[in-house]
Structure formats: C-alpha cells, structure tokens
Design an enzyme around this catalytic site. Structure first.
Site, PDB file in Angstrom:
ATOM      1  N   ILE A 716      37.612  48.231  33.244  1.00 17.62           N
ATOM      2  CA  ILE A 716      36.659  47.113  33.410  1.00 17.62           C
ATOM      3  C   ILE A 716      36.402  46.809  34.867  1.00 17.62           C
ATOM      4  O   ILE A 716      35.590  45.943  35.190  1.00 17.62           O
ATOM      5  CB  ILE A 716      37.163  45.835  32.720  1.00 17.62           C
ATOM      6  CG1 ILE A 716      38.525  45.401  33.292  1.00 17.62           C
ATOM      7  CG2 ILE A 716      37.214  46.000  31.226  1.00 17.62           C
ATOM      8  CD1 ILE A 716      38.946  44.011  32.869  1.00 17.62           C
ATOM      9  N   SER A 721      42.235  50.069  45.771  1.00 21.05           N
ATOM     10  CA  SER A 721      43.569  50.564  45.495  1.00 21.05           C
ATOM     11  C   SER A 721      43.739  51.100  44.075  1.00 21.05           C
ATOM     12  O   SER A 721      44.810  51.560  43.721  1.00 21.05           O
ATOM     13  CB  SER A 721      44.592  49.443  45.737  1.00 21.05           C
ATOM     14  OG  SER A 721      44.284  48.315  44.947  1.00 21.05           O
ATOM     15  N   VAL A 724      41.141  48.744  37.124  1.00 16.61           N
ATOM     16  CA  VAL A 724      41.630  47.636  36.310  1.00 16.61           C
ATOM     17  C   VAL A 724      41.234  47.910  34.863  1.00 16.61           C
ATOM     18  O   VAL A 724      40.077  48.262  34.584  1.00 16.61           O
ATOM     19  CB  VAL A 724      41.058  46.290  36.795  1.00 16.61           C
ATOM     20  CG1 VAL A 724      41.576  45.156  35.909  1.00 16.61           C
ATOM     21  CG2 VAL A 724      41.437  46.037  38.242  1.00 16.61           C
ATOM     22  N   LYS A 739      46.243  46.166  36.339  1.00 18.30           N
ATOM     23  CA  LYS A 739      45.795  46.765  37.595  1.00 18.30           C
ATOM     24  C   LYS A 739      46.713  47.932  37.926  1.00 18.30           C
ATOM     25  O   LYS A 739      47.927  47.777  38.019  1.00 18.30           O
ATOM     26  CB  LYS A 739      45.835  45.728  38.716  1.00 18.30           C
ATOM     27  CG  LYS A 739      45.439  46.274  40.073  1.00 18.30           C
ATOM     28  CD  LYS A 739      45.530  45.167  41.129  1.00 18.30           C
ATOM     29  CE  LYS A 739      45.208  45.723  42.501  1.00 18.30           C
ATOM     30  NZ  LYS A 739      45.329  44.676  43.539  1.00 18.30           N
ATOM     31  N   ASP A 847      42.028  38.152  51.959  1.00 21.29           N
ATOM     32  CA  ASP A 847      40.949  38.944  51.354  1.00 21.29           C
ATOM     33  C   ASP A 847      40.197  38.092  50.336  1.00 21.29           C
ATOM     34  O   ASP A 847      39.891  38.553  49.238  1.00 21.29           O
ATOM     35  CB  ASP A 847      41.512  40.205  50.714  1.00 21.29           C
ATOM     36  CG  ASP A 847      40.420  41.258  50.450  1.00 21.29           C
ATOM     37  OD1 ASP A 847      39.360  41.185  51.104  1.00 21.29           O
ATOM     38  OD2 ASP A 847      40.629  42.130  49.598  1.00 21.29           O
TER      39      ASP A 847
END
Length: 1011
Positions: A716, A721, A724, A739, A847
């Site tokens: 999704i 990195s 998910v 994740k 972030d």
C-alpha cells in the site's frame, strides 16, 4: 624505589631528570580555585596552562617547555601563534585550532595582551566576560564559534582601547546593547550571521572612528536605518543585508563620503534610491537587491569607482541612465526583475571591465549595443524576458571567456553570431522563444564545455550532427525547421539527459543507438516524420521518465520492454500506426500520463488501465476492447472482443476449456511450491526475534501470519527504506500495517540506524496523535515494523495523488474539505507538541512531511515514520548531525547549512505542511527556482498581493477565507528563514486552536497527552 635503569645517572642525565620533574610540577599547578595567577608565574607558564585547559589540542602540540641549554628548542615568543613585543606576549592567534573549551580567566594574566584571535573554533557558552580584565585589549575576534545568549549590556567594560570587535557567525540572540556605542576607538564592528532578534541601537552612530559596520543576516525586529548612522563619516563598509529593515534609505546617506561598499539587500526597504548615493565618489560596490524600492535610478552619477551595481528584484521604473556608460571600472551590472523600459545605452556595451550583465525580466526594448564583448572579457550575458529586437551582438565571445548567453523570450531576429561557434568557454546557450533563423554555427554543436543548448521556438534550419558537445546534458530544439535523420553512431551523446526535438521535419527511423543513452530522462520527438518500428532493445533507458513520440508515422508492435523501464511516468505514442496488442508489461508501469490513442491497436487493454482516469488514453483504436464501459471502447467478452464474425458458442467453448486448463495449472503450481514455501517460512520463523510493545490482547497473532503475507498485492505504500504492506490477520479479522526495511543479505548501516531509531522512539511513546507501534520482527535478512493500520493512509495521497498505488485498498482519494484539513493540522501539531515539550528527553522528528502524517477512519492525524528522529540530550540544545537527512522542500535552511538540529527544524517542516494544506501545492512546487516555502515567503512580501489568490481553489469558500489566510500566515511564520523567529510547536498549536472554535477545540485539548 630502586629501578635497574636508574643504577647509573650521569651528571647530564641527572640535570635532565631534575628539569623534567620541574616541568611536571609547572604543568600540575591548580587550574581552579583562585582564578588569578601568582605574580611568579611566567607568561610561558600561563600559555602552557592555557594549552592544558583546552585539553592539549594537537595543533599546538609544539607548545612545550624549553629543554636544557645548548638545545635547538624555541621559546614561547617563537611559537607561530604568539607575537611578542619587548619579550612580552602581545598577540594570541589561535584560529581554527579545534578548541572546544571555554576561555579561562587567567588568559588576562598576560598583562600586555592587545590581540586575541580565536575565530573558527567550537568555544561554547555565553559571552566571555572574563576578558573584561584584559585591560590593554585592542583587537578581539571570537567569530565562528558556538557562543549563545545575549551580548552583555555592560560589554563596554572591555578595554576602552578596543578597535576591532568581531563576533560574527555565533548564536547570539536578543538586542545589540546600547553600550556598543561607547567604544570610541572602535574601527571594526562585525556582528553578522548571528541569531540577533531584538533591535540595534542608534548609538552606533556615535562611533565616530568606525570604518566597518557589518550587521547582516540577523533577524532583527522590523526597524528603519537610524539616521544617526549617516554621521559615521569615516565608514567605508556598511552591511545590513537580510536583517528585516523597513522604511526608506536615509536621504542623508550621501554624507558617508568615505563609503566604499553598501549592502542593504534582501530587506523590506521602500521608497526611492536617494540621489546622493550615486554621488559618493569612493563607492565601489552597491547591493540593494530584493527590496521594494521604486522610482527611477537617480543620475547624474559621480561614483566613478563603481565596480558592482546590483539593484535587481525591486520595482524600479524608467530607463537605464546613460551615465552608467562612464563607469569604466564596472564589472557587474544586475538590474533584473524590475520594470525598466527603453533601450540599453550604447556606451554600456563599450565598458572595458564589464564581465556580467543581468537585465532579464524587465520591459527593455530596442536593439542590443553591438559592442558587447568587443572591449571586455564578458562572462555572463543574461537579457531574457524583454522586448529586444534585431540581432545578438556579434562579438560576445571576442575575448574567449563567455560562459553563458541567455536571451530567451525576446523578439530577436537573424542568425546566431558566428563567434559562438568558436567559443570553447561556453556552458549555456538559451535563445528559445525568439524569431531567429538560419543554421547553427558548426562549432557550437561540439563546443567542449557546453552543457545546455536550448533553441526551441525559432526558425532554425539544418541537420543534427553526428557528434555533440561531450558534456551536453540538455538539447532542446523543438518548433524549428530542422530536417534529415537522427544520425547513427551517437557515442558522443552519452551525457544527454533531455532531448526535445518535436515539431520539426525529421524523418527516417529512430536509430538503435538512441536507446543506449544511459542518462536520458526526457525524449520528445513528437510531430515529425519518423517511420518504421521502434527499437526493441531499450533496456538502457533506466533513467527515462518522459517519452513522447506522438504524431509520427511509426508502426509495428509496441515493444514489451517499455514495461521494464523503472522510471517511466509519462508515455505518449498517440497518432501513429502501431498495431498488435498493448503489451501486458505496460500495465506494470506507474504512469501519471498515458496516451495510445489514434493507432491500430487490437485486443484487450491491460486490466491496470480499466479506470475512468484513462478514459482518453485509448480513443480511436477500433480493435481495442475493455470490460469497463465508461472507457468508450467495445466491451470484451471473457477476454475477447465481441464480434459478429465469431460464434458466441465458440467463444463459450474456448472460455470453458481455458478455465479448466488455467485451474489445473494453478493447482499443479501450488502443489509444487507448497513444500518449499513452508520450508522457507519455517526458516524465517526460527531465526526471527519478536519484540512486543503492547499487551498480549493487542498482539494475539503469530510471526508467520505477517511473513506469509509480505506479497506484492498487499503493498500500500513505498518509500526510501522499503515497502509498506496492509495485512489482514485471519485469526482476528484485524488489519495491521507492516513496514519492511529492505530485505537484503546484510542491512546497510544507514538503514540499520533508521530501524533502531524507530524502535527506540516509537516503542516508548504513547500518544493519540502518534502512530502506535505494536511490535517488531527482526532477523538477519528482514526488519519489520508492525503498526496499527490507519484506514485513510497518508495526507500526501489526499493532497497530491497516489504515488505508490495499492492493489488491496479501495480508498478513493477525493478532495479534503477545509474543516477536515484544519482538523488534520491540529492533530499533527498535537503529536509534535508532545514530542518537543512533553517527552523527556525531547524528540526531534527531522522528517515531518505530508506523507508521514497518517489518517484514521475519522481523519484524525497521527505522526509516523521516526526513522530519522533524534533524541535531544538537553532540551533546546542543538545537535550536529554528520549528514543532512530529510526530504527536499521540507528541511530547514539552517539544517542544510550547519547540520545542527533542534525543535525549530520540525517547526519549519510543519510550516511547509500547513502551506500544502492551504494552497494544495507540493513542498517542492514553488516554481523552477524555489520550493513552496520560498515561493510563499516571496509572494507574502509582494506589495499589492491578494492572499486569497494563493488558496486552494478546490476548498476555497467565502466563510473559510479568514481561517485559511491565517493558517497561510502561520505557515509563513513557521518557515521563517531565521529559526529564532519561528514559534514553538506549543505556540503553533495554540494559534491553530484559535483559528476555528467551531471544530470543538478547547482548553482540554492543549496539550493532549492521552494514550
């Protein structure tokens, strides 16, 4: 105690031994307690104590005690960092020595010290008032250190002999104290690049001997230039750029008769430029860019020593003064982004020192002075977006140093100057959007340093050469009259990233060599006469994102390898003669734009394109069919297009047989893969480490349920990195988000740090506006984080579209209304407020962005993705990072510059999110030169702007305008360039609460620490 090596000691050895003992005794004198050195201490002893106090920096390791007589050792007056007068230390110069400790009081025991230079170190703490005891000090340089706090109000207790005070490049805040005005001997005052956010005193005008005043790059309160500053008759350099100045430039600035450099750029100055400014005969550099100055440029001009004039980005009108042609020393002239009109005086083209000309974005007209470049070593010639006519000057590169010709969007005619063909220094040529004609000088195509050649929208003729400039990365020649074929053997085109050649008269086939360009990202050949098949071997186009070959005569099948291009997002093959089926591989591309209309394609379109978003992508292909009737295509029947020539009974038989064969194949495949899969699952389970962060009731599932569902159809989301997944747990019917941190043999150090950071932070945080981490699963090859699943996914998808489409979710990302957007802003602010103010120690996210703000079924916001977070050891203190991390458009300017982080970097990023919510724009969507925050800041500071014009049209309704405008202004404040001017997240949250009481916010919501 007896030692074998001490059994025989010669007289010389005995002397050396005793001397060493004496040296050690000197070095062990107490450093604390009484701060005054005893009268018997020599200056050398004080220097050695200073070295020890600063932990013996390697850079001054040569500071040692003298060795016995007849040696070659030096005394302290011979150390390069020390200057002595009459055998006494008068100068201590230790710049860039990696000093990290404070300045000790005993430094002033060097009684004759007149110069202290400690610039470019890491000295911490407040201003060192211990220097008040250095009674003979004349020169103090503490620049580029880590000092904090206010400049003391009694700073005049420093020596009255002080001539140089340099504190630039620190973190001082508050006001410049009045006491600064009492240093009557001061020649140099440098306070630029601090965090000063108060005022500066008019008393600076009392410094009658001042020659250099530098206050730039601070965040002062809105202030006009004090008229007292114009009393500084000896002043040679005045710098107050980027310092929140308002009002007009004092008319009496012409009294500064010794002034050589004036920089008042990037402020909010208004009014006209005082005529006296151009009468200053010693003025050499004038910077007034990025203000709101208006009116004409004054003349006559007597500042004949002028070397640089930058009046760009103002509202200046009128013409360019002819007197500029008298400035024989002028090397740089920047008048861009104004409203100047008329012609360029011919005499400016003859200036012998002129190197850079920037006149773009004005209303200038007429022909260009023909002597540009003939008399000077011209380097930059930028005149775009005006109304110039006639030819480009022939001698622009006469002296062989020209770097760029930028003249697009004018009314120029004629051919390009032949001299450009012999100009090996050229980097950029941009002449698109004119009426130029003729052929391109042969040498220009192959110029050795050329990186950008943009000739579009003219009437150029000729053919493409086989060899191009070796460094050329951008070639744009669309909308001309070029002809012939694209030559084969394009090995010299290897650095090309953009090739745009649409709407010419090119013919022939598209050569195979064109597909071997590894850096090509944009290829536009639409509207030509190309024919034949597309090259089949296109696997080298790994960087290609935009491919437009429409309106040609291309034929044959569409190569299935197009579907293997990992970066392709825009594909247009319309209005050709392509035939056959659309390769199924094309459906694997994540395209934002697709046009295959007006061809001869047949068969069923890939199922991935059966949505109304693609309803114009396949028009005028009579042989195509689809299952979705809204696509304006014939309906397919069981995988075939219905036709009167095929019996429905035959179709039914084929369908039944096909179904049986496919089912058998699936069963056979499952039988063969079941055992290997079970074996792999067992291996993963046996090696995984399972860490829980919540109760057993919330975690009543097994690792195997997670591992067995890490399949592509459950994806999704995607990020830097990893992917998910949305996984439905059969035992509970519960849905979780997983994740995955890249499943590779050995996790690289960066990703391992991100994984550990998220574990460390989310495993302990409990807040309703921070995403809940349920558990983590870790093995040698797999790092998994299992979260609560949030049905409405990320804010970024709702605002900007679906970047990583899901195959399992049916969320329709429509338009968020304004009350929902404000609710989301408040929720995200609550989460960040908790992190900054209620966590011990504080947590900086680093972030914050719209894709890291997730939404539950009720659109309550939760901050997610803590892989870049930083825990502060002490609240409010900056931490220095080894690298800049985060997302472009979101990270704060001081973070990119210094790598130091505190809570204000999150405030900046959150301010960008607010601007996204209000404008609907993306964080990197300002214009071609700036991100959203810069664009919003510039728009906000324009005179006569209308705030409602920037609000998102999709949600802009009359009764929301006031709230939206206030949130837009809050976004501006949060993204203010100076971090000290940004509010805390607690203050941001309070302002958001005040925006709309109708949403039901109240005191109990502030702050919210609920689970």
């Amino acid at each position: 105690m007896y030692h074998p090596k001490m059994s025989k000691i010669t007289p010389i050895a005995s002397h050396q031994f005793l001397f060493s003992i004496f040296s050690l005794l000197l070095l062990t004198l107490p450093l604390h307690g009484n701060t005054q050195s005893t009268t018997t201490d020599s200056e050398q002893t004080i220097l050695l104590r200073l070295k020890q106090h600063w932990y013996n920096p390697h850079s001054i390791s040569h500071w040692t005690l003298p060795t016995p007589p007849n040696s070659n050792s030096t005394t302290h007056c011979q150390w390069p960092e020390i200057t002595c007068t009459n055998s006494s230390v008068t100068r201590l110069s230790l710049p860039d020595k990696n000093i990290t400790g404070p300045i000790p009081p005993f430094i002033c025991d060097l009684k004759n010290l007149t110069v202290i230079d400690l610039q470019s170190n890491y000295i911490p703490g407040p201003f060192p008032t211990v220097l008040y005891n250095c009674s003979k000090l004349k020169h103090l340089d503490l620049s580029l250190n880590s000092f904090v706090g206010c400049i003391p109000g009694d700073i005049d207790r420093l020596s009255t002999r002080l001539r140089v005070l340099n504190l630039n490049g620190n973190n001082f805040t508050g006001d410049i104290p009045l006491a600064i005005g009492r240093f009557h001997e001061l020649r140099v005052l440098r306070l630029f690049q601090n965090e000063l956010n108060g005022s500066f005193p008019p008393e600076i005008g009392n410094l009658s001997n001042l020659e250099m005043l530098e206050l730039s790059d601070n965040a002062f309160l809105l202030m006009a230039i004090p008229s007292s500053f114009t009393q500084l008759r000896k002043l040679k350099q005045l710098w107050i750029k980027d310092s929140s100045l308002i009002g007009e430039i004092p008319v009496t600035i012409g009294n500064l008769t010794e002034l050589e450099e004036l920089d008042l750029s990037n402020n909010n100055l208004t009014g006209t430029i005082p005529s006296g400014l151009f009468l200053l005969k010693n003025l050499t550099k004038l910077y007034l860019y990025k203000n709101h100055l208006s009116g004409a440029i004054p003349w006559p001009i007597e500042a004949l020593k002028m070397q640089i004039i930058d009046l760009s980005q103002n509202n200046l009108t009128g013409t360019i003064p002819a007197d500029f042609g008298k400035l024989t020393l002028l090397s740089g002239l920047a008048l861009f982004d104004n409203q100047l009109s008329g012609e360029i005086p011919k005499t400016i083209g003859r200036l012998p020192s002129l190197r850079d000309v920037k006149l773009f974005n004005n209303n200038l007209s007429g022909t260009l002075p023909p002597d540009f470049g003939r008399c000077s070593n011209l380097r930059g010639f930028e005149i775009p977006s005006n109304h110039f006519t006639g030819k480009l000057p022939e001698h622009l590169c006469a002296n062989g140093e020209l770097l760029g010709v930028v003249a697009f969007d004018n009314n120029l005619t004629g051919e390009l100057p032949n001299s450009l063909g012999n100009c090996s220094s050229l980097l950029i040529v941009r002449v698109h959007g004119n009426h130029l004609s003729g052929s391109i000088p042969a040498g220009l195509w192959t110029s050795s340093n050329l990186t950008m050649l943009m000739l579009s929208d003219n009437s150029f003729t000729g053919q493409l050469p086989r060899t191009l400039a070796p460094n050329l990365s951008r070639l744009e020649i669309s909308n001309n009259k070029f002809s012939g074929e694209i030559p084969s053997g394009l090995s010299s085109w290897k650095n090309l990233t953009v090739f745009s050649a649409s709407n010419n008269f090119f013919s022939g086939t598209i050569p195979q060599e064109l597909t071997s360009l590894p850096l090509l990202s944009t290829l536009v050949l639409a509207g030509n006469r190309f024919s034949g098949h597309l090259p089949s071997d296109i696997v080298s186009w790994k960087s290609l994102t935009f491919l437009n070959l429409s309106r040609n005569q291309l034929s044959g099948p569409i190569p299935d390898k197009l579907g293997s291009l990992p970066s392709l997002t825009n594909l247009d093959l319309s209005s050709n003669q392509f035939s056959g089926q659309i390769p199924a591989e094309i459906g694997h591309l994540r395209l934002t734009s697709l046009n295959l209309s007006s061809n001869c394609l047949t068969g069923r379109i890939p199922t991935e394109f059966e949505n109304t978003f693609r309803n114009t992508s396949f028009l005028n292909n009579p042989g195509l069919c689809a299952s979705n009737p809204s696509l304006a295509l014939d309906i397919c029947y069981s995988g075939f297009k219905t036709s009167s020539n095929i019996s429905p009974w035959l179709i039914a038989i084929i369908v039944v047989v096909t179904t049986i064969l496919v089912s058998s194949a699936i069963l056979l495949t499952l039988f063969h893969i079941k055992k290997p899969y079970q074996k792999r699952e067992h291996e993963l389970n046996s090696k995984c480490e399972f860490t829980r962060f919540h109760t057993m009731e919330e975690l009543s599932f097994k690792e195997s349920e997670i591992l067995s569902n890490l399949i592509e159809k459950n994806v999704i989301g995607c990020g830097g990195s990893g992917k998910v997944y949305r996984i439905k747990l059969n035992c509970l019917g519960k849905v979780v988000a997983v994740k995955q941190i890249q499943n590779i043999k050995k996790l690289d150090q960066k990703l391992e740090k991100e994984f550990l950071a998220e574990i460390q932070i989310l495993g302990t945080i409990r807040h309703s506006n921070i995403v809940k981490l349920l558990c983590c699963i870790s093995s040698e090859t797999t790092k998994l984080l299992v979260y609560e699943y949030l049905e409405n996914q990320s804010l970024d998808r709702w605002l900007h579209g679906d970047k990583c489409p899901s195959t399992t979710d049916s969320v329709h990302f429509g338009v968020l209304d304004w009350p929902t957007r404000l609710q989301i802003a408040v929720g995200a602010a609550k989460g960040l407020c908790y992190m900054h103010h209620d966590c011990t120690p504080s947590v900086i996210h680093r972030d914050v962005k719209s894709s890291n703000i997730l939404l539950d079924s009720e659109f309550n916001a939760k901050v997610a993705d803590f892989g870049l977070s930083k825990i502060l050891v002490k609240h409010g203190e900056p931490n220095t990072m080894s690298t800049v991390v985060g997302s472009f458009g979101y990270f704060a300017p001081e973070y990119a510059r210094t790598r130091r982080v505190n809570e204000k970097v999150d405030v900046y990023s959150f301010g960008v999110v607010l601007l996204e919510l209000v404008t609907g724009r993306k964080a990197n969507d300002g214009n071609e030169d700036m991100c959203l925050a810069d664009w919003a800041f510039q728009y906000y500071n324009q005179e006569g702007n209308h705030m409602v014009d920037v609000l998102d049209e999709k949600v802009k309704e009359p009764h929301y305008l006031d709230e939206m405008t206030r949130v837009f202004e809050l976004g501006i404040i949060c993204t203010w360039p100076r971090p000290s001017n940004r509010p805390s997240m607690r203050e941001v949250l309070r302002i958001l609460f005040d925006c709309n009481h109708q949403l039901g916010f109240g005191p109990s919501d502030f702050p919210d620490n609920s689970n």
